[in-house]
Design a protein around this motif. Structure first.
Motif, PDB file in Angstrom:
ATOM      1  N   ASP A  97       0.821  -1.199   0.000  1.00 34.88           N
ATOM      2  CA  ASP A  97       0.000   0.000   0.000  1.00 34.88           C
ATOM      3  C   ASP A  97       0.860   1.256   0.000  1.00 34.88           C
ATOM      4  N   VAL A  98       0.363   2.273  -0.698  1.00 38.44           N
ATOM      5  CA  VAL A  98       0.959   3.599  -0.704  1.00 38.44           C
ATOM      6  C   VAL A  98       0.106   4.448   0.224  1.00 38.44           C
ATOM      7  N   GLU A  99       0.748   5.271   1.056  1.00 34.50           N
ATOM      8  CA  GLU A  99       0.025   6.127   1.986  1.00 34.50           C
ATOM      9  C   GLU A  99       0.586   7.533   1.915  1.00 34.50           C
ATOM     10  N   VAL A 100      -0.301   8.520   1.867  1.00 31.57           N
ATOM     11  CA  VAL A 100       0.115   9.918   1.938  1.00 31.57           C
ATOM     12  C   VAL A 100      -0.721  10.604   3.011  1.00 31.57           C
ATOM     13  N   THR A 142      -5.463  11.187   5.677  1.00 35.18           N
ATOM     14  CA  THR A 142      -4.596  10.087   5.267  1.00 35.18           C
ATOM     15  C   THR A 142      -5.289   9.380   4.104  1.00 35.18           C
ATOM     16  N   ALA A 143      -4.561   9.231   2.997  1.00 35.96           N
ATOM     17  CA  ALA A 143      -5.088   8.527   1.829  1.00 35.96           C
ATOM     18  C   ALA A 143      -4.209   7.311   1.559  1.00 35.96           C
ATOM     19  N   THR A 144      -4.838   6.189   1.230  1.00 35.37           N
ATOM     20  CA  THR A 144      -4.092   4.964   0.932  1.00 35.37           C
ATOM     21  C   THR A 144      -4.557   4.385  -0.395  1.00 35.37           C
ATOM     22  N   PHE A 145      -3.652   3.645  -1.031  1.00 37.00           N
ATOM     23  CA  PHE A 145      -3.973   2.967  -2.277  1.00 37.00           C
ATOM     24  C   PHE A 145      -3.132   1.711  -2.360  1.00 37.00           C
ATOM     25  N   PHE A 200      -9.710   6.830   2.382  1.00 36.59           N
ATOM     26  CA  PHE A 200      -9.407   8.129   2.967  1.00 36.59           C
ATOM     27  C   PHE A 200      -9.810   8.081   4.426  1.00 36.59           C
ATOM     28  N   ALA A 201      -9.004   8.707   5.281  1.00 33.96           N
ATOM     29  CA  ALA A 201      -9.351   8.868   6.695  1.00 33.96           C
ATOM     30  C   ALA A 201      -9.211  10.346   7.032  1.00 33.96           C
ATOM     31  N   PHE A 202     -10.124  10.854   7.851  1.00 32.12           N
ATOM     32  CA  PHE A 202     -10.186  12.268   8.206  1.00 32.12           C
ATOM     33  C   PHE A 202     -10.235  12.369   9.730  1.00 32.12           C
ATOM     34  N   ALA A 203      -9.265  13.058  10.319  1.00 33.48           N
ATOM     35  CA  ALA A 203      -9.222  13.196  11.775  1.00 33.48           C
ATOM     36  C   ALA A 203      -9.185  14.672  12.144  1.00 33.48           C
ATOM     37  N   ALA A 228       2.137   7.303  -5.556  1.00 32.43           N
ATOM     38  CA  ALA A 228       2.282   8.215  -4.421  1.00 32.43           C
ATOM     39  C   ALA A 228       2.155   9.667  -4.877  1.00 32.43           C
ATOM     40  N   ARG A 229       2.776  10.009  -6.018  1.00 30.39           N
ATOM     41  CA  ARG A 229       2.668  11.378  -6.542  1.00 30.39           C
ATOM     42  C   ARG A 229       1.219  11.708  -6.900  1.00 30.39           C
ATOM     43  N   ALA A 230       0.545  10.793  -7.581  1.00 28.78           N
ATOM     44  CA  ALA A 230      -0.848  11.031  -7.981  1.00 28.78           C
ATOM     45  C   ALA A 230      -1.761  11.138  -6.762  1.00 28.78           C
ATOM     46  N   LEU A 231      -1.566  10.270  -5.788  1.00 26.73           N
ATOM     47  CA  LEU A 231      -2.382  10.291  -4.578  1.00 26.73           C
ATOM     48  C   LEU A 231      -2.149  11.585  -3.800  1.00 26.73           C
ATOM     49  N   GLN A 232      -0.881  12.007  -3.712  1.00 26.90           N
ATOM     50  CA  GLN A 232      -0.575  13.271  -3.024  1.00 26.90           C
ATOM     51  C   GLN A 232      -1.233  14.442  -3.745  1.00 26.90           C
ATOM     52  N   GLN A 233      -1.222  14.423  -5.069  1.00 26.16           N
ATOM     53  CA  GLN A 233      -1.862  15.498  -5.830  1.00 26.16           C
ATOM     54  C   GLN A 233      -3.357  15.537  -5.557  1.00 26.16           C
ATOM     55  N   ASP A 234      -4.004  14.368  -5.478  1.00 26.58           N
ATOM     56  CA  ASP A 234      -5.433  14.318  -5.157  1.00 26.58           C
ATOM     57  C   ASP A 234      -5.695  14.968  -3.796  1.00 26.58           C
ATOM     58  N   VAL A 235      -4.912  14.588  -2.794  1.00 26.27           N
ATOM     59  CA  VAL A 235      -5.092  15.128  -1.446  1.00 26.27           C
ATOM     60  C   VAL A 235      -4.811  16.625  -1.446  1.00 26.27           C
TER      61      VAL A 235
END
Length: 150
Positions: free
Chosen positions: A3-6, A105-108, A92-95, A133-140
């Motif tokens: 898993d990738v996590e950002v 926190t986003a995971t894929f 996605f997790a939101f705290a 990871a780059r694409a997921l970070q851009q989404d976030v």
């Protein structure tokens, strides 16, 4: 694939971040990687919600059918999709944070479902992880920017 996590702190309340992250029809206006979304199930965002999402990844346009598999409103959600030889799982997790903002926190992850996909995944994993990871970070980052604009 492992898993990738950002992670990202967003200077906006959880309710606003959640609303943006779960607004499927509005997501192409917020997340630059999403070209279009076709919602397949009417009603509020929840377990069983399905949509077709078209993105540009790795220089190509791809459309996947996504299904929400778990939801804890204003806290987290999980989505699954099936591609050729792979089952994708994202979340996605939101705290809420002490400053009134939101820690996101986003995971894929991709789970191979065929021998060929397992072999290809092992060969391309490091490169794929970095790109994802780059694409997921851009989404976030895109969701954060929209939430912080109000």
């Amino acid at each position: 694939m492992q898993d990738v996590e950002v992670r990202r702190h967003v200077a906006a309340p959880v309710e606003r971040v959640w609303a943006l992250a779960t607004d499927l029809e509005g997501s192409p206006r917020v997340v630059r990687g999403i070209e279009s979304v076709e919602v397949l199930t009417p009603g509020p965002f929840g377990v069983g919600t399905r949509w077709r999402e078209t993105r540009r990844m790795f220089g190509r346009t791809a459309t996947e059918e996504m299904t929400v598999t778990a939801v804890e409103p204003h806290r987290s959600y999980a989505v699954e999709a099936a591609g050729p030889g792979v089952r994708y799982v994202s979340g996605f997790a939101f705290a809420p944070s002490a400053d009134g903002g939101t820690d996101v926190t986003a995971t894929f992850g991709g789970r191979p479902t065929t021998t060929v996909a397992r072999v290809l995944g092992a060969l391309t994993a490091p490169l794929g992880r970095r790109a994802i990871a780059r694409a997921l970070q851009q989404d976030v980052d895109d969701i954060a920017a929209a939430a912080e604009r109000g």
